[in-house]
Design a protein around this motif. Sequence first.
Motif, short mmCIF file in Angstrom:
data_model
loop_
_atom_site.label_atom_id
_atom_site.label_comp_id
_atom_site.label_asym_id
_atom_site.label_seq_id
_atom_site.Cartn_x
_atom_site.Cartn_y
_atom_site.Cartn_z
N ILE A 11 0.81 -1.14 -0.05
CA ILE A 11 -0.03 0.00 0.11
C ILE A 11 1.00 1.20 -0.09
N ILE A 12 1.86 1.20 0.74
CA ILE A 12 2.82 2.39 0.78
C ILE A 12 3.60 2.59 -0.42
N VAL A 13 3.99 1.53 -0.69
CA VAL A 13 4.95 1.51 -2.14
C VAL A 13 4.01 1.93 -3.20
N GLY A 14 2.74 1.52 -3.31
CA GLY A 14 1.69 1.79 -4.30
C GLY A 14 1.40 3.49 -4.49
N ILE A 15 1.31 3.93 -3.21
CA ILE A 15 0.89 5.46 -2.77
C ILE A 15 2.23 6.21 -3.22
N VAL A 16 3.42 5.69 -2.97
CA VAL A 16 4.59 6.52 -2.96
C VAL A 16 4.95 6.41 -4.75
N GLY A 17 4.72 5.26 -5.30
CA GLY A 17 5.04 5.05 -6.55
C GLY A 17 3.96 5.38 -7.59
N ARG A 18 2.88 6.27 -7.30
CA ARG A 18 1.72 6.55 -7.88
C ARG A 18 1.13 5.18 -8.71
N ALA A 19 0.90 4.10 -7.73
CA ALA A 19 0.48 2.88 -8.49
C ALA A 19 -0.96 2.78 -7.76
#
Length: 150
Positions: A11-19
Amino acid sequence: MAGEIVLVLLIIVGIVGRASILATAASVLLILKLSNLQRFFPALERRGLEIGLLFLMIAVLVPLVNGKIQTKELWGTFFTTSGLFALFGGIVATYLNGQGLIMLRMEPQLMLGLVIGSIIGIAFMKGIPVGPLMGAAIAALLMKIYFLFR
């Protein structure tokens, strides 16, 4: 507990990576897990890909149905260079996607690498997340080439 941590990280990576699709998918799975609704996991695993592909196909066909593309224009594209390449590309892509699906079924742990690779492609190469299946297809092709020349 490890599964929940991985989902939070995704979830964090998706938010940071705009995914946003990755963040949403991980959020839905985390909610199902925390709500004690894991009984839906086997059905999602079995039919989730088909449902996703159904909606993708619907989205692709909408311009035809709403009149943005005329039927007579469709037939003409088969006789152009780009139309023939599109036809060939569709054939190759579906074959490769099938190979990717086989690889993912045999080695589901590769999904994490596909997701991280997709995020890197989105964040640093301005890529578009078309899903892990195409990533798996390309990985399967690269694996075949690797074993061919090894």
